[in-house]
Design an enzyme around this catalytic site. Structure first.
Site, PDB file in Angstrom:
ATOM      1  N   GLN A 493       0.874  -1.167   0.121  1.00 55.42           N
ATOM      2  CA  GLN A 493       0.025  -0.096   0.145  1.00 55.42           C
ATOM      3  C   GLN A 493       1.049   1.245   0.102  1.00 55.42           C
ATOM      4  O   GLN A 493       1.803   1.280   0.745  1.00 55.42           O
ATOM      5  CB  GLN A 493      -0.735   0.028   1.282  1.00 55.42           C
ATOM      6  CG  GLN A 493      -1.780   1.241   1.411  1.00 55.42           C
ATOM      7  CD  GLN A 493      -1.186   2.417   2.243  1.00 55.42           C
ATOM      8  OE1 GLN A 493      -0.283   2.115   3.152  1.00 55.42           O
ATOM      9  NE2 GLN A 493      -1.524   3.553   1.697  1.00 55.42           N
ATOM     10  N   TYR A 495       1.045   5.620  -0.183  1.00 57.12           N
ATOM     11  CA  TYR A 495       0.518   7.167  -0.208  1.00 57.12           C
ATOM     12  C   TYR A 495       1.639   7.670  -0.857  1.00 57.12           C
ATOM     13  O   TYR A 495       3.035   7.693  -0.706  1.00 57.12           O
ATOM     14  CB  TYR A 495       0.963   7.545   1.305  1.00 57.12           C
ATOM     15  CG  TYR A 495      -0.153   7.053   2.569  1.00 57.12           C
ATOM     16  CD1 TYR A 495      -1.474   7.304   2.260  1.00 57.12           C
ATOM     17  CD2 TYR A 495       0.163   6.430   3.750  1.00 57.12           C
ATOM     18  CE1 TYR A 495      -2.304   6.725   3.198  1.00 57.12           C
ATOM     19  CE2 TYR A 495      -0.617   6.240   4.537  1.00 57.12           C
ATOM     20  CZ  TYR A 495      -2.020   6.346   4.265  1.00 57.12           C
ATOM     21  OH  TYR A 495      -3.083   6.020   5.230  1.00 57.12           O
ATOM     22  N   SER A 610     -13.690   1.661   0.526  1.00 61.21           N
ATOM     23  CA  SER A 610     -12.995   2.034   2.037  1.00 61.21           C
ATOM     24  C   SER A 610     -13.047   3.426   2.405  1.00 61.21           C
ATOM     25  O   SER A 610     -13.259   4.269   1.536  1.00 61.21           O
ATOM     26  CB  SER A 610     -11.789   1.673   1.809  1.00 61.21           C
ATOM     27  OG  SER A 610     -11.094   2.094   3.186  1.00 61.21           O
ATOM     28  N   HIS A 612     -11.443   4.036   5.086  1.00 66.12           N
ATOM     29  CA  HIS A 612     -10.179   4.352   5.900  1.00 66.12           C
ATOM     30  C   HIS A 612     -10.704   4.002   7.440  1.00 66.12           C
ATOM     31  O   HIS A 612     -10.025   4.514   8.191  1.00 66.12           O
ATOM     32  CB  HIS A 612      -9.561   5.467   5.792  1.00 66.12           C
ATOM     33  CG  HIS A 612      -8.106   5.665   5.879  1.00 66.12           C
ATOM     34  ND1 HIS A 612      -7.354   6.013   4.883  1.00 66.12           N
ATOM     35  CD2 HIS A 612      -7.190   5.241   6.812  1.00 66.12           C
ATOM     36  CE1 HIS A 612      -6.149   6.033   5.031  1.00 66.12           C
ATOM     37  NE2 HIS A 612      -5.919   5.697   6.457  1.00 66.12           N
ATOM     38  N   ASP A 646     -13.660  -2.686   2.861  1.00 68.36           N
ATOM     39  CA  ASP A 646     -13.179  -2.836   4.279  1.00 68.36           C
ATOM     40  C   ASP A 646     -13.981  -1.967   5.083  1.00 68.36           C
ATOM     41  O   ASP A 646     -14.816  -0.998   4.666  1.00 68.36           O
ATOM     42  CB  ASP A 646     -11.801  -2.826   4.340  1.00 68.36           C
ATOM     43  CG  ASP A 646     -11.197  -1.254   4.143  1.00 68.36           C
ATOM     44  OD1 ASP A 646     -12.186  -0.417   4.326  1.00 68.36           O
ATOM     45  OD2 ASP A 646     -10.133  -1.246   3.916  1.00 68.36           O
ATOM     46  N   GLY A 648     -15.330  -2.043   9.335  1.00 68.96           N
ATOM     47  CA  GLY A 648     -16.554  -2.483  10.393  1.00 68.96           C
ATOM     48  C   GLY A 648     -16.822  -4.186  10.339  1.00 68.96           C
ATOM     49  O   GLY A 648     -17.676  -4.431  10.816  1.00 68.96           O
ATOM     50  N   ARG A 670      -8.745  -3.323  12.089  1.00 69.24           N
ATOM     51  CA  ARG A 670      -8.347  -3.344  13.630  1.00 69.24           C
ATOM     52  C   ARG A 670      -8.571  -4.901  14.163  1.00 69.24           C
ATOM     53  O   ARG A 670      -7.771  -5.369  14.986  1.00 69.24           O
ATOM     54  CB  ARG A 670      -9.388  -2.654  14.074  1.00 69.24           C
ATOM     55  CG  ARG A 670      -9.320  -1.009  13.945  1.00 69.24           C
ATOM     56  CD  ARG A 670     -10.228  -0.047  14.448  1.00 69.24           C
ATOM     57  NE  ARG A 670      -9.899   1.283  14.205  1.00 69.24           N
ATOM     58  CZ  ARG A 670     -10.767   1.735  13.203  1.00 69.24           C
ATOM     59  NH1 ARG A 670     -11.400   1.094  12.366  1.00 69.24           N
ATOM     60  NH2 ARG A 670     -10.394   3.007  12.824  1.00 69.24           N
TER      61      ARG A 670
HETATM   62  C1  LIG Z   1      -4.377   1.908  13.266  1.00 70.42           C
HETATM   63  C2  LIG Z   1      -4.642   1.921  11.748  1.00 70.42           C
HETATM   64  C3  LIG Z   1      -3.968   2.271  10.572  1.00 70.42           C
HETATM   65  C4  LIG Z   1      -4.215   2.291   9.482  1.00 70.42           C
HETATM   66  N1  LIG Z   1      -3.120   2.995   8.437  1.00 70.42           N
HETATM   67  C5  LIG Z   1      -3.467   2.599   7.204  1.00 70.42           C
HETATM   68  C6  LIG Z   1      -2.548   3.098   6.001  1.00 70.42           C
HETATM   69  O1  LIG Z   1      -1.532   3.330   6.486  1.00 70.42           O
HETATM   70  N2  LIG Z   1      -2.897   3.197   4.954  1.00 70.42           N
HETATM   71  C7  LIG Z   1      -3.980   2.966   4.605  1.00 70.42           C
HETATM   72  O2  LIG Z   1      -4.426   2.896   3.069  1.00 70.42           O
HETATM   73  N3  LIG Z   1      -5.199   2.504   5.293  1.00 70.42           N
HETATM   74  C8  LIG Z   1      -4.893   2.584   6.768  1.00 70.42           C
HETATM   75  N4  LIG Z   1      -5.756   2.127   7.628  1.00 70.42           N
HETATM   76  C9  LIG Z   1      -7.078   1.791   7.158  1.00 70.42           C
HETATM   77  C10 LIG Z   1      -7.240   0.488   7.030  1.00 70.42           C
HETATM   78  O3  LIG Z   1      -6.457   0.005   5.802  1.00 70.42           O
HETATM   79  C11 LIG Z   1      -8.611  -0.119   6.667  1.00 70.42           C
HETATM   80  O4  LIG Z   1      -9.139   0.578   5.589  1.00 70.42           O
HETATM   81  C12 LIG Z   1      -9.557   0.012   8.021  1.00 70.42           C
HETATM   82  O5  LIG Z   1      -8.804  -0.289   9.006  1.00 70.42           O
HETATM   83  C13 LIG Z   1     -10.663  -1.061   7.553  1.00 70.42           C
HETATM   84  O6  LIG Z   1     -11.485  -0.772   8.839  1.00 70.42           O
HETATM   85  P1  LIG Z   1     -11.744  -1.883   9.813  1.00 70.42           P
HETATM   86  O7  LIG Z   1     -10.487  -1.323  10.969  1.00 70.42           O
HETATM   87  O8  LIG Z   1     -13.055  -1.402  10.655  1.00 70.42           O
HETATM   88  O9  LIG Z   1     -11.581  -3.490   9.608  1.00 70.42           O
HETATM   89  C14 LIG Z   1      -5.589   2.029   9.002  1.00 70.42           C
HETATM   90  C15 LIG Z   1      -6.429   1.667   9.883  1.00 70.42           C
HETATM   91  C16 LIG Z   1      -5.957   1.858  11.206  1.00 70.42           C
HETATM   92  C17 LIG Z   1      -6.917   1.191  12.324  1.00 70.42           C
END
Ligand SMILES: Cc1cc2nc3c(=O)[nH]c(=O)nc-3n(C[C@H](O)[C@H](O)[C@H](O)COP(=O)(O)O)c2cc1C
Length: 726
Positions: A493, A495, A610, A612, A646, A648, A670
């Site tokens: 992934q 940025y 998503s 995020h 993604d 929830g 998470r």
């Molecule tokens: C602590 C944390 C850090 C994350 N860091 C990134 C990241 O660096 N890049 C990204 O694309 N998504 C990031 N995400 C989003 C996750 O990829 C994902 O979209 C999201 O956690 C999905 O939801 P869920 O936690 O309810 O399963 C992050 C999410 C969390 C909880």
């Protein structure tokens, strides 16, 4: 209620469906009314029937005049309104109060006849007002009133006959009640069925001087005072009642004989009304049981169980809270205490079984330092999207198909849920690990290495706390040594940062390391407003860094906020990315169907629906509710692209619902961090195994023999948000 629960509750409220509101501002919930009305205007509750404000903040009463707009309004509860605000409100008496069927207030409300009023509670009133009050509301069915009496007003004589009154709760806050007044009063309520009387002003039943003077002055009979506590007298006043309860406070202690007049056949057999006397309470009191039986006892050495007219009625059965005294630790009791503590230690509850993702979450919460837990768990602003992502799955109901042979799914290993991804890889379970940063906060020793060992498929992210090379090597080594048959694969992934050259190098490194796809996160042109991290002054602890970006001026060294993400990134940059790499491109963070259409036009291989995990734009739609519109566009374009989702996903049924709506696979964020925190690699393995097993059971119970059936079986009963898009 926690703030986020409150926000969630507000988020779910549909004002037009609300018929009753109770606003309570007490010490536990200060300012809740303000918070509530910062989100709603009372005028939105167009079908409101009942409104209760239990608040000392008077400004909220200003909105009372708006109630006249509601056609169905009929019940008002205002126990703390000040006289000033009551007077302000009084100007609307014409329109609101005459419509009411039920009113609870601390003020004397009445200027006009209230012929609709059926239920009235007035927290305080003087006896000389009673006549006027009763005349204004002759249709009352139920009255709850607390009165102060004086000896000089003949209050009971003047009140009108209340033909409709069925229930009376009368509190005497101050002054002496005599049996003759009581008799007169009750005779004005010929159809009364339920009567409760509370005399809070302690009575001297033996006779006191002042009382003698008063009673002489008012020509009342001195014996009246004692009659009030006499079962013989009451017997003539209340034979027609279905229920009669009382509590009389007494000035002096008495003995058990005080109960004798309540032991006749009338009390014990005919009515089965039982009376008790408790001289331990201050003041001592005589009361009916069970209505006034003590619920809360502070035990001391001179404590006597109350005497009761029936010894069969154990009063202790009504006690809710028993407070025992604290003993000084003598040597013996100290020894007892240490034995007690030891036993307590040995008998400590066994740890809660970790049966589901939420169990892992709770255990992780106990283990993690608060700053790290908040970093992982929270979302942006009011965290509404974070919450809604999960709730939205629950709003969708399943409609199972039965009598289908699903015996091939009887074990987790036999379950047929293989899923083919865009690059022809087949994964054993349609659940991919989402890119989440800094796994060493959860497991400082192994971090992402532990995660990757457990992965079916996994996205490593820019902000990983282990370098992408080490992760890829570990993944390769582990698969080779332990699971040579596995198709587990890694995606990278990214940025895109302001320094495009740096991003270019990252992409090239990823390709060299053997990552199988590039996940471009497109929902982060600015970091979301994560207030918990700001409050906690979140930073990485010493020794933990974002290893992939460490070469570039240490930009992720202390907090992800320093990540120089390029806000100018736009669709045309996809061509630039394409020029750098031949890896399949997946856009992560698509929520709008128009963007899905553009993704088709740019020929990307996949998109991840998503938001995020609720960490970016708050109040953004939940992902599962966004999915149908996006699927519709992809179908319409007749384009081969993988749609992932993604946000929830916490249960196997959530995965099944996402697949039923057309997702190829889901990503989870998470839950993986919770597993990693609780038990490293094993924890992640367990979380994935739990989800897989839940998914297996859901498939079987829905009659799905394979993943295709999930899409074909028409299993979902959708809520309105989604149905309209299907
Ligand atoms: C602590 C944390 C850090 C994350 N860091 C990134 C990241 O660096 N890049 C990204 O694309 N998504 C990031 N995400 C989003 C996750 O990829 C994902 O979209 C999201 O956690 C999905 O939801 P869920 O936690 O309810 O399963 C992050 C999410 C969390 C909880």
């Amino acid at each position: 209620m926690l703030k986020y629960q409150f926000d969630l509750m507000c988020h779910l409220i549909r004002p037009e469906q609300v018929i009753s509101i109770t606003i309570v501002d007490n010490d536990d919930t200060p300012d809740q009314s303000k918070l509530f009305f910062s989100k709603f205007d009372i005028r939105q509750f167009i079908n409101l029937r009942s409104y209760a404000i239990i608040s000392s903040d008077q400004s909220i009463f200003l909105q009372l005049d708006l109630l006249c707009q509601f056609n169905h309004f009929q019940a008002l509860t205002l126990p703390n309104i000040s006289q000033t605000y009551w007077c302000l409100f009084g100007s609307h008496v014409e329109t609101i109060i005459p419509r009411l069927r039920k009113l609870i207030t601390n003020q004397h409300p009445i200027t006009k006849p209230l012929n609709n009023l059926r239920y009235l509670t007035i927290t305080h009133c003087y006896c000389h007002n009673l006549e006027y009050l009763f005349r204004q509301m002759m249709m009352l069915r139920s009255l709850n009133i607390t009165v102060s009496l004086d000896m000089f007003t003949d209050w009971s004589k003047k009140i009108p006959v209340m033909n409709h009154l069925r229930r009376l709760t009368l509190g005497i806050q101050y002054g002496r009640l005599t049996m003759s007044r009581m008799n007169q009063f009750l005779s004005k309520m010929p159809r009364l069925l339920h009567f409760e009387l509370r005399i809070d002003d302690p009575m001297d039943v033996i006779g006191d001087e002042q009382w003698t003077r008063w009673s002489q002055h008012s020509n009342a009979d001195i014996e009246d005072a004692n009659d009030i506590i006499s079962g013989h007298q009451w017997k003539y006043l209340v034979p027609h009642l279905q229920t009669f309860d009382f509590r009389f406070c007494l000035l002096n202690r008495s003995d058990e004989k005080i109960l004798d007049s309540f032991r006749s056949t009338f009390w014990l057999e005919q009515k089965q009304w039982f009376v008790a006397y408790d001289d331990y309470q201050s003041p001592p009191c005589l009361f009916t049981v069970p209505r006034f039986a003590p619920k809360n006892i502070i035990y001391s050495s001179d404590y006597n169980t109350p005497w009761c007219t029936s010894s069969n009625l154990g009063l202790d059965q009504f006690v809710d809270v028993l407070t025992l005294p604290k003993f000084r630790p003598t040597e013996q009791s100290a020894a007892m205490q240490s034995i007690h503590e030891e036993t307590e230690k040995n008998e400590k509850k066994p740890p809660r079984l970790l049966l589901n993702v939420e169990d892992y979450h709770q255990r992780a919460k106990e283990k993690l330092n608060k700053m790290f837990y908040d970093f992982y768990s929270t979302g942006s602003d009011d965290q509404l999207t974070l919450i809604d992502n999960q709730i939205a799955f629950r709003r969708i109901k399943l409609r199972p198909k039965v009598l289908i042979d699903v015996s091939s799914h009887s074990t987790v290993d036999s379950i047929s849920c293989k899923t083919q991804l865009f690059n022809s890889t087949t994964i054993s379970f349609p659940c991919i690990i989402a890119p989440t940063s800094v796994h060493r906060l959860a497991n400082s020793e192994h971090g992402e290495l532990a995660t990757v060992r457990a992965a079916v498929a996994c996205s490593t992210n820019t902000g990983a706390s282990i370098s992408m090379e080490s992760i890829a090597n570990e993944h390769r080594r582990y698969i080779k040594e332990k699971y040579p048959q596995s198709y587990s694969q890694l995606w990278f992934q990214i940025y895109v940062t302001k320094n495009r050259n740096f991003s270019k190098k990252l992409i090239e490194r990823a390709e060299r390391c053997g990552y199988k796809a590039l996940v471009l996160t497109v929902d982060t042109c600015e970091i979301g407003n994560r207030e918990c991290d700001i409050r906690n002054n979140f930073s990485f602890p010493d020794g933990i860094r974002a290893e992939n970006v460490i070469n570039e001026n240490n930009i992720l060294a202390k907090t992800y906020r320093q990540l120089q993400i390029d806000p100018s990134l736009s669709w045309k940059d996809l061509d630039w990315i394409r020029s750098i790499t031949s890896l399949p491109l997946i856009l992560k963070g698509i929520m709008h169907p128009d963007d899905a259409r553009k993704a088709v036009r740019y020929g990307v291989q996949g998109i991840i629906v998503s938001n995020h995990g609720g960490r970016q734009l708050d109040t953004c739609q939940s992902t599962i509710e966004a999915l149908p519109d996006i699927m519709a566009v992809i179908r319409e374009c007749n384009y081969q692209m993988d749609i992932y989702i993604d946000g929830g996903i916490r249960r196997g049924t959530d995965i099944l619902k996402a697949l039923a709506l057309g997702a190829r696979a889901v990503l989870i964020g998470r839950p993986i961090l919770w597993g990693l925190t609780v038990d490293g690699e094993q924890g992640v393995t367990n979380v994935l195994a739990i989800l897989k097993n839940e998914f297996r059971v859901a498939m079987m119970l829905c009659g799905c023999q394979n993943v295709e059936d999930i899409r074909k079986n028409n299993l979902l009963v959708m809520n309105d948000n989604i149905r309209s898009k299907l």
